[in-house]
Design an enzyme around this catalytic site. Sequence first.
Site, PDB file in Angstrom:
ATOM      1  N   CYS A  77     -25.433 -21.441   3.679  1.00  0.00           N
ATOM      2  CA  CYS A  77     -25.619 -19.996   3.849  1.00  0.00           C
ATOM      3  C   CYS A  77     -26.852 -19.682   4.684  1.00  0.00           C
ATOM      4  CB  CYS A  77     -25.730 -19.296   2.497  1.00  0.00           C
ATOM      5  SG  CYS A  77     -24.153 -19.209   1.629  1.00  0.00           S
ATOM      6  N   HIS A  78     -28.033 -20.178   4.258  1.00  0.00           N
ATOM      7  CA  HIS A  78     -29.267 -19.825   4.963  1.00  0.00           C
ATOM      8  C   HIS A  78     -30.121 -21.046   5.272  1.00  0.00           C
ATOM      9  CE1 HIS A  78     -27.957 -16.294   2.597  1.00  0.00           C
ATOM     10  NE2 HIS A  78     -28.065 -15.728   3.783  1.00  0.00           N
ATOM     11  N   GLY A  79     -29.502 -22.221   5.210  1.00  0.00           N
ATOM     12  CA  GLY A  79     -30.184 -23.404   5.690  1.00  0.00           C
ATOM     13  C   GLY A  79     -31.223 -24.029   4.783  1.00  0.00           C
TER      14      GLY A  79
END
Lengths: 187, 423, 253
Positions: free
Chosen positions: A151-153
């Site tokens: 999703c956001h690394g």
Amino acid sequence: MANSMPATADGQHGSDVTKRDFLKLVTGAGALVGAGALAWPLIDSMNPSADVLALSSTTVDLAPIQLGQAITVVWRGKPVFVRHRTPEEIKGAATVAQNTLADPALDSARVKKGAEQWLVVVGICTHLGCIPIGNKTTEARGDFGGWFCPCHGSQYDTSGRVRHGPAPANLAVPPYAFEGDTKIKIG
Amino acid sequence: MAGLHKSDFANPVINWIDTRLPIFTMMQKEYGVFPTPKNFNYFWNFGALAMINLVIMIATGIFLAMNYTPHVSMAFDSVERIMRDVNYGWLLRYVHANGASMFFIVTYIHIFRGLYYGSYKAPRELLWMIGVVILLVMMATAFMGYVLPWGQMSYWGATVITNLFSAIPVVGEHVVTWLWGGFSVDNPTLNRFFSLHFLLPFVLVGVVFLHIAALHVTGSNNPLGIDVKSPQDTLPFHPYYTMKDSVGICVYLLVFAALVCFAPNLFMAAENYIPANPLVTPSEIVPEWYFLPFYAILRAVPSKLGGVLLMFGAIAVLFVLPWLDTSPVRSAKFRPIYRNLFWVLLIAVVTLGFVGAHRPEGIWVVLGRVATFYYFLHFLVILPVLGKLERPLPLPESISRPVTSGGGGPLPGGAAAKPMEKA
Amino acid sequence: MRITRVLALAAAIGAAALGTAIAEEEIHFPAQKWSFNGPFGTFDRASAQRGAQVYKEVCANCHSLKMAYYRDLGGIGMEPGAIAAIAASVSVPTIADDGSVAERPALPSDHFRSPFANEKAARSANGGALPPDLSVITKARDGGEDYLHALLLGYGDAPATMKMGDGMNYNKMFPGNQIGMPRPLSDGQVDYSDGTKATTEQMARDVVTFLSYIANPEMEARKRLGVKMVLFLVLMTGLSYAVKRKVWADVDH
């Protein structure tokens, strides 16, 4: 005027007024308590119900999990990763300098003594609740060999500790206990 | 400051809001200083009680809906799960189920109070008619709600009541199929009933708002049935009637709580704890008690269409009641003959209730027909004629000076009725 | 005048109620003294636990209890360990890791295992009759606990004049007097570990107590809450009436 009647009456009977005010106060307080008591069942009905709470434990057979792999089991409706770590991974996780960690935690505090090859963590990214990938050796595991949240690394290491990205905390370790060498009970 | 409302509340925040949206002024006007006849008896509590009841039903209903599953294979079990597993689920369900009964008790008393004191008469005809709409919406809501637990009575009640529409000539069968969304009561029916059961209470809130708005235009009726003539006749709503209503609310909640906690299944049919079975009809189908009088009227005539028409007629007649009753005197207190016939009507309706609970056999058929006959006779014949023939008792001059027998010389009925005509 | 009218109304209701009583079925069953009767009644724990044993050893051969969980036994005073042991002695269907249908020991969080896989299996094993689920049985029969108690004791020999259906049993409490269920209880059928003598009446009483608990697991909490609410509301009624009196004291009405 009907409106002015109470006022005139109050002027005449001073002691009556205090008595009335006290009564009013008690009654008003009682009404408030009653309303609050009525609201509580409504609110509490949204808390986890008895059948949900009763499903609080899951047993996992560890035997089929191959070295280097992890499996996902469901505990309380949430994914739990159970990972069979390689000796290198254990060693790597244990020797990380604490001051490089966003959420410092010793690897030894996140596994059971004598069973360091088994890492059990709740598989939910502490950022916004996505499920990181990396259970299979073929999946992206990020730079630290653990898990990678698509999703956001956010990246986690082989102890499930956050090493990079927006996640604020390590993957949570659920309560679990060994029931024999190759069986654990989560919850 | 063009456009701002002139408010003078001490609290600056309240004042700031009120100058832009005068809701506090409105509340003050409608529930604070609102001039209310000073002679209400406790029967005037029941409007407020009905409103509280509606709020309780919506509140519990919303939380029940969070746990209910509108599917034929899961509805019954989901209700049992609410009873067993959801925190306070049993309380929510028993309050909601018994709340329907309480709602009808309160509303029926409210209606009969209106009948006794002539609250339907000019200028309150529209207020009364909106009230009849409320009753209809309540009935529809209660009926659909009863289907949701998907027990035997739910299923067969739904089947029987929807089949009423098959009595409509030509299109009846199509209407029923349309209502069902299939060829029997089934999952589509349950789904749409759930949807409508959720929607209608909010429609009810809207209609109740109109009911109260209309009430606050005409002002309340009162036990003497005469108009308010001077400020001496009234009291500000607060604190006089807020406190009087509070007493009523406490007693009402007391009865409600005792019912829910000590006899929660008193009004519930045992059959409805058996999951719905589309292949077996229970030996006796009985609607909920609040529908029994209407059910008895339905069965009073040996004709399908006739019975259905009569049943709907029993409510339709209430719509036109303000024009059926030709007497200019409102309160039964001053109508010696009507006063007695009111009790006859009440006994007829109660009798119909008992008739509705029994198989139409033997004495119950006769009783049902006599009571039905009287019900319609009362509204369609007696009330129009009685208004012309009856000689009312002398009306008091005003609420604050109730007439006493003797002194002052009673006014003849016709003359006493005069002030009413301007109303 | 007003009194007369109220009396007339009461008389009408009374007459109708009397008519009701006359018109009802002639089967009468005596009202029993139950531990759970009344606003302060609670379930007799020992009786309910014995009843659970009767259910397990007798009723469960045909009747399901599918809304109830093994953990519900905690509500009649069984220890978690004992409950886990009872659950573990039963296997429930599951899907094995290889996808095949398998069985596993039940957990306290599982529903009671039903004796038959589905309705058709139940019917075919019982001569076409379906043994009803007992989860809410005391609420699902008119007469409730009293009726079930009477029914369990209502077996006997059919009168000579009565023609019994094939496979049917005579029971004087069952509507129509012919019931598919064979007589389930006879003296000494179960061994009570607490030394209670297992008479038919005792077993009927115990199992009905157990089933009443299963149908109303919330009953004790409900009644406790009821007592509190009634006391609170009586107080509030008194208070609000006093305030109302004070407020209205100055009004001539």
